[in-house]
Write an enzyme that holds these catalytic residues in place. Sequence first.
Site, PDB file in Angstrom:
ATOM      1  N   THR A   1       6.763  -6.068   7.075  1.00  0.00           N
ATOM      2  CA  THR A   1       7.232  -5.087   8.065  1.00  0.00           C
ATOM      3  C   THR A   1       7.048  -5.578   9.498  1.00  0.00           C
ATOM      4  O   THR A   1       7.405  -4.876  10.440  1.00  0.00           O
ATOM      5  CB  THR A   1       6.450  -3.758   7.927  1.00  0.00           C
ATOM      6  OG1 THR A   1       5.060  -4.043   8.075  1.00  0.00           O
ATOM      7  CG2 THR A   1       6.698  -3.094   6.589  1.00  0.00           C
TER       8      THR A   1
ATOM      9  N   GLY B   1       0.822  -1.212   0.000  1.00  0.00           N
ATOM     10  CA  GLY B   1       0.000   0.000   0.000  1.00  0.00           C
ATOM     11  C   GLY B   1       0.853   1.257   0.000  1.00  0.00           C
ATOM     12  O   GLY B   1       0.324   2.367  -0.002  1.00  0.00           O
ATOM     13  N   GLY B   2       2.175   1.079   0.056  1.00  0.00           N
ATOM     14  CA  GLY B   2       3.071   2.250   0.068  1.00  0.00           C
ATOM     15  C   GLY B   2       2.963   3.076   1.336  1.00  0.00           C
ATOM     16  O   GLY B   2       3.234   4.276   1.333  1.00  0.00           O
ATOM     17  N   THR B   3       2.575   2.461   2.457  1.00  0.00           N
ATOM     18  CA  THR B   3       2.358   3.231   3.698  1.00  0.00           C
ATOM     19  C   THR B   3       3.506   3.131   4.700  1.00  0.00           C
ATOM     20  O   THR B   3       3.412   3.694   5.787  1.00  0.00           O
ATOM     21  CB  THR B   3       1.076   2.762   4.425  1.00  0.00           C
ATOM     22  OG1 THR B   3       1.309   1.432   4.929  1.00  0.00           O
ATOM     23  CG2 THR B   3      -0.133   2.764   3.531  1.00  0.00           C
TER      24      THR B   3
ATOM     25  N   TYR C   1       4.611   5.079  21.586  1.00  0.00           N
ATOM     26  CA  TYR C   1       4.491   5.684  20.268  1.00  0.00           C
ATOM     27  C   TYR C   1       4.646   7.191  20.428  1.00  0.00           C
ATOM     28  O   TYR C   1       3.881   7.825  21.163  1.00  0.00           O
ATOM     29  CB  TYR C   1       3.099   5.325  19.735  1.00  0.00           C
ATOM     30  CG  TYR C   1       2.846   5.678  18.307  1.00  0.00           C
ATOM     31  CD1 TYR C   1       3.163   4.784  17.294  1.00  0.00           C
ATOM     32  CD2 TYR C   1       2.268   6.898  17.967  1.00  0.00           C
ATOM     33  CE1 TYR C   1       2.913   5.106  15.966  1.00  0.00           C
ATOM     34  CE2 TYR C   1       2.016   7.209  16.643  1.00  0.00           C
ATOM     35  CZ  TYR C   1       2.345   6.309  15.662  1.00  0.00           C
ATOM     36  OH  TYR C   1       2.094   6.623  14.348  1.00  0.00           O
TER      37      TYR C   1
ATOM     38  N   PHE D   1      -5.260   1.289   3.943  1.00  0.00           N
ATOM     39  CA  PHE D   1      -4.411   1.280   2.750  1.00  0.00           C
ATOM     40  C   PHE D   1      -3.320   0.208   2.761  1.00  0.00           C
ATOM     41  O   PHE D   1      -2.877  -0.233   1.705  1.00  0.00           O
ATOM     42  CB  PHE D   1      -3.754   2.661   2.578  1.00  0.00           C
ATOM     43  CG  PHE D   1      -4.737   3.782   2.646  1.00  0.00           C
ATOM     44  CD1 PHE D   1      -5.629   3.995   1.602  1.00  0.00           C
ATOM     45  CD2 PHE D   1      -4.828   4.594   3.763  1.00  0.00           C
ATOM     46  CE1 PHE D   1      -6.570   5.015   1.670  1.00  0.00           C
ATOM     47  CE2 PHE D   1      -5.770   5.614   3.838  1.00  0.00           C
ATOM     48  CZ  PHE D   1      -6.640   5.826   2.791  1.00  0.00           C
TER      49      PHE D   1
ATOM     50  N   SER E   1       2.015  -4.416  13.633  1.00  0.00           N
ATOM     51  CA  SER E   1       1.216  -4.613  14.836  1.00  0.00           C
ATOM     52  C   SER E   1      -0.047  -3.769  14.739  1.00  0.00           C
ATOM     53  O   SER E   1       0.018  -2.590  14.367  1.00  0.00           O
ATOM     54  CB  SER E   1       2.036  -4.183  16.053  1.00  0.00           C
ATOM     55  OG  SER E   1       1.233  -4.189  17.212  1.00  0.00           O
TER      56      SER E   1
HETATM   57  C1  LIG Z   1      -0.727   6.911   9.082  1.00  0.00           C
HETATM   58  C2  LIG Z   1       0.047   5.632   9.284  1.00  0.00           C
HETATM   59  C3  LIG Z   1      -0.334   4.782  10.287  1.00  0.00           C
HETATM   60  C4  LIG Z   1       0.387   3.589  10.500  1.00  0.00           C
HETATM   61  N1  LIG Z   1      -0.010   2.745  11.514  1.00  0.00           N
HETATM   62  C5  LIG Z   1       0.668   1.601  11.727  1.00  0.00           C
HETATM   63  C6  LIG Z   1       0.282   0.718  12.785  1.00  0.00           C
HETATM   64  O1  LIG Z   1      -0.672   0.964  13.510  1.00  0.00           O
HETATM   65  N2  LIG Z   1       0.990  -0.421  12.955  1.00  0.00           N
HETATM   66  C7  LIG Z   1       2.051  -0.730  12.137  1.00  0.00           C
HETATM   67  O2  LIG Z   1       2.643  -1.793  12.326  1.00  0.00           O
HETATM   68  N3  LIG Z   1       2.436   0.097  11.149  1.00  0.00           N
HETATM   69  C8  LIG Z   1       1.777   1.236  10.913  1.00  0.00           C
HETATM   70  N4  LIG Z   1       2.163   2.074   9.895  1.00  0.00           N
HETATM   71  C9  LIG Z   1       3.255   1.689   9.007  1.00  0.00           C
HETATM   72  C10 LIG Z   1       2.784   0.879   7.767  1.00  0.00           C
HETATM   73  O3  LIG Z   1       1.422   1.074   7.528  1.00  0.00           O
HETATM   74  C11 LIG Z   1       3.086  -0.591   7.977  1.00  0.00           C
HETATM   75  O4  LIG Z   1       4.471  -0.770   8.009  1.00  0.00           O
HETATM   76  C12 LIG Z   1       2.461  -1.508   6.926  1.00  0.00           C
HETATM   77  O5  LIG Z   1       2.643  -2.843   7.341  1.00  0.00           O
HETATM   78  C13 LIG Z   1       3.041  -1.337   5.531  1.00  0.00           C
HETATM   79  O6  LIG Z   1       2.234  -2.067   4.631  1.00  0.00           O
HETATM   80  P1  LIG Z   1       2.118  -1.678   3.095  1.00  0.00           P
HETATM   81  O7  LIG Z   1       1.246  -2.670   2.446  1.00  0.00           O
HETATM   82  O8  LIG Z   1       1.730  -0.267   2.947  1.00  0.00           O
HETATM   83  O9  LIG Z   1       3.622  -1.897   2.622  1.00  0.00           O
HETATM   84  P2  LIG Z   1       4.537  -0.964   1.709  1.00  0.00           P
HETATM   85  O10 LIG Z   1       4.731   0.339   2.332  1.00  0.00           O
HETATM   86  O11 LIG Z   1       4.055  -1.008   0.321  1.00  0.00           O
HETATM   87  O12 LIG Z   1       5.895  -1.786   1.801  1.00  0.00           O
HETATM   88  C14 LIG Z   1       6.604  -1.907   2.993  1.00  0.00           C
HETATM   89  C15 LIG Z   1       7.757  -2.896   2.804  1.00  0.00           C
HETATM   90  O13 LIG Z   1       7.220  -4.187   2.609  1.00  0.00           O
HETATM   91  C16 LIG Z   1       7.593  -4.691   1.326  1.00  0.00           C
HETATM   92  N5  LIG Z   1       6.426  -5.407   0.803  1.00  0.00           N
HETATM   93  C17 LIG Z   1       5.194  -4.923   0.552  1.00  0.00           C
HETATM   94  N6  LIG Z   1       4.404  -5.897   0.084  1.00  0.00           N
HETATM   95  C18 LIG Z   1       5.160  -7.020   0.023  1.00  0.00           C
HETATM   96  C19 LIG Z   1       4.916  -8.360  -0.387  1.00  0.00           C
HETATM   97  N7  LIG Z   1       3.731  -8.746  -0.847  1.00  0.00           N
HETATM   98  N8  LIG Z   1       5.938  -9.244  -0.310  1.00  0.00           N
HETATM   99  C20 LIG Z   1       7.157  -8.877   0.158  1.00  0.00           C
HETATM  100  N9  LIG Z   1       7.439  -7.627   0.548  1.00  0.00           N
HETATM  101  C21 LIG Z   1       6.444  -6.717   0.492  1.00  0.00           C
HETATM  102  C22 LIG Z   1       7.998  -3.498   0.512  1.00  0.00           C
HETATM  103  O14 LIG Z   1       8.928  -3.832  -0.491  1.00  0.00           O
HETATM  104  C23 LIG Z   1       8.592  -2.597   1.570  1.00  0.00           C
HETATM  105  O15 LIG Z   1       9.908  -2.980   1.832  1.00  0.00           O
HETATM  106  C24 LIG Z   1       1.481   3.272   9.671  1.00  0.00           C
HETATM  107  C25 LIG Z   1       1.855   4.151   8.648  1.00  0.00           C
HETATM  108  C26 LIG Z   1       1.154   5.330   8.464  1.00  0.00           C
HETATM  109  C27 LIG Z   1       1.587   6.268   7.373  1.00  0.00           C
END
Ligand SMILES: Cc1cc2nc3c(=O)[nH]c(=O)nc-3n(C[C@H](O)[C@H](O)[C@H](O)COP(=O)(O)OP(=O)(O)OC[C@H]3O[C@@H](n4cnc5c(N)ncnc54)[C@H](O)[C@@H]3O)c2cc1C
Length: 609
Positions: A254, A175-177, A515, A245, A257
């Site tokens: 990642t 989701g790029g988050t 946090y 997202f 949690s």
């Molecule tokens: C507003 C906000 C709130 C947040 N709240 C939390 C929270 O409550 N808890 C928490 O833990 N984190 C939180 N985060 C951080 C983030 O959302 C997490 O780290 C989330 O797990 C990232 O998921 P994503 O799908 O967006 O991964 P991405 O950002 O797209 O990718 C993250 C990493 O994982 C890799 N990746 C993605 N998909 C795959 C796949 N299918 N296979 C292998 N590698 C992959 C990517 O290459 C990259 O290295 C938050 C971020 C924001 C901006």
Amino acid sequence: MHMENIENIRTSRVTPEPPLAEDEQDAENDLGWGYKDTRFEALANGSVVLTGSRYNLCGFEMPGLLPWLSKSIGADLDPNDQVLPQVDPEVAPARDLTAFLDAIKGVFEPDQLTQDDRVRLRHGHGHTGLEIYALFYERLPRVPDLVVYPTNHDQVAALVSAANDHRVVLIPYGGGTNVTRALECPSDEERPIVSVDMKRMNRILWIDERNRLAKIEAGAAGRTIMKQLAQAGFTIGHEPDSVEFSTLGGWVATNCSGMKKSRYGNIEDIVTDLTVATSLGVVERHTQCPRESSGIDSRRCLFGSEGALGIVTSATVRLHPLPEVSRFASLIFPSFEAGFAFLQDVERERIRPASIRLMDNVQFQFGMALKAEPTWWEERKSRLTKLALTKLRGMDLSQCALATVVFEGSAREVKAQQRELLRLARAHSGLPAGSDNGERGYNLTFGIAYLRDLVLRHHVLAESFETSVGWGEALELCRRVKARCADKHSELGLPGKPALSYRITQLYPTGVCIYFYLALYTKGVADPILTYAELEEAARDEILACGGSLSHHHGVGKLRAQFLNRVQTPAMNAFNRGLKAALDPRDVFACRNQGLLGGGNPQPAPNGG
Ligand SMILES: Cc1cc2nc3c(=O)[nH]c(=O)nc-3n(C[C@H](O)[C@H](O)[C@H](O)COP(=O)(O)OP(=O)(O)OC[C@H]3O[C@@H](n4cnc5c(N)ncnc54)[C@H](O)[C@@H]3O)c2cc1C
């Protein structure tokens, strides 16, 4: 719903309908956080509004927000003094991928590949404040050269194989988050970079109602998973603040949690099996058992691998029936310390509401600043409540802390938890502060995420970071991190003051997750990105000195890679490097997160799979 028994060992599997195509109205913003229709706007009268209607913060003027922020940061945030983000950021031209494109030609439809500048740009960053600052006002030095949208595991395997054969780098994209610079493309990478966007792999492949399991494709975003499972009467209970997202694959990569971990566990407790496409082939177990002692479980190494070892294409997760009852509560304590002692008792007595979070006084005040102008009646009511709290109960509103609670479960269970929690709160001079405040506090998180993009326009860089630490060290850690940020701020001669606040978000028998939010006024600061990074590094250094973890859930990425040597032995570093070299000898997954590099000496191409 379309139900179908599968002739298999299991008899109770159902295959839900694929998720419906997303509504146009759910379009995501590609230049900033969240949905396109939602953003904070500062009005000429000094109030702030959140547009749209998705969140409890939307659609009303908040007159107190900018004044409160100005006070906290020690600088006047003038609604008319904005630096608007660039509308069309510069994007480097895409590199030549002819041989790679030829190799995957028969496997993908044309609409599954794009080299559109704007799409490449979105795939070259996550959501650290530093990346967003660069996106708004500077430029991202490198972005992917191609974005591919696979729709099944075999297509992902074909990409891995072709990347190995044609010297191409793959970066999985969920989701790029992420907030660790995990998606940032290494600017010195000579090979073309392909972003593998998993969003079209968003189906629930099956639900096994009897054994309470579901297999879900890794690109499914939290909102899709929640909606689809709820239709079948289930939940996985995983709710990170980014749940709308972020994706299942991203959560695994990642080691995420969620807010309701007390009841449902962290991602490693929720996921029971993974399917991963690596340069060596598929990593997966053939059995689906409740627990195993079947030798070294290499799948576990994929948790926290941050895209450096392979691409998770699906995962099997534990299911829970939707809770019979869901209730909110809030409790006010005379001080953060009193609330903290209460949390310790909650954990000791093993009372497990789905979520319990304790906010410091800064966040308590922040919550008040996010309100509409009160009506005459609301004003009176609020005054009476304040009088009751201060005069009758002896609370000092500039010191108190607020806990928000979510209960889920059977009616009996929830009732018992409510009773027990109140008993413990009273023992620590806590008072009930209403279920409305609990619900508002819990849901505020989703709206607040949009605030970063507003304050950036007003010269404020704001970011969160987190850690986990033992009960014995937690309070001291909070105090020392606050003091260290203040010291560093004055050492750097920065304008205003650093605004730092914290909350306890997760409880464990041995400690807590803390946090932090840190905001910095950057008007007149020569290099805001570098300056903020210096401050955050000082905070991280202090966290480690206090015995805290490098991260509880955000991860390492590139942001914290330089600290890894401090938290693990050389043997652990070598173990991880060896794992990377074995699994990805040609360094196809060269995102360089955690400083991991591939095998070095190129070997004959291993078959992708
Ligand atoms: C507003 C906000 C709130 C947040 N709240 C939390 C929270 O409550 N808890 C928490 O833990 N984190 C939180 N985060 C951080 C983030 O959302 C997490 O780290 C989330 O797990 C990232 O998921 P994503 O799908 O967006 O991964 P991405 O950002 O797209 O990718 C993250 C990493 O994982 C890799 N990746 C993605 N998909 C795959 C796949 N299918 N296979 C292998 N590698 C992959 C990517 O290459 C990259 O290295 C938050 C971020 C924001 C901006």
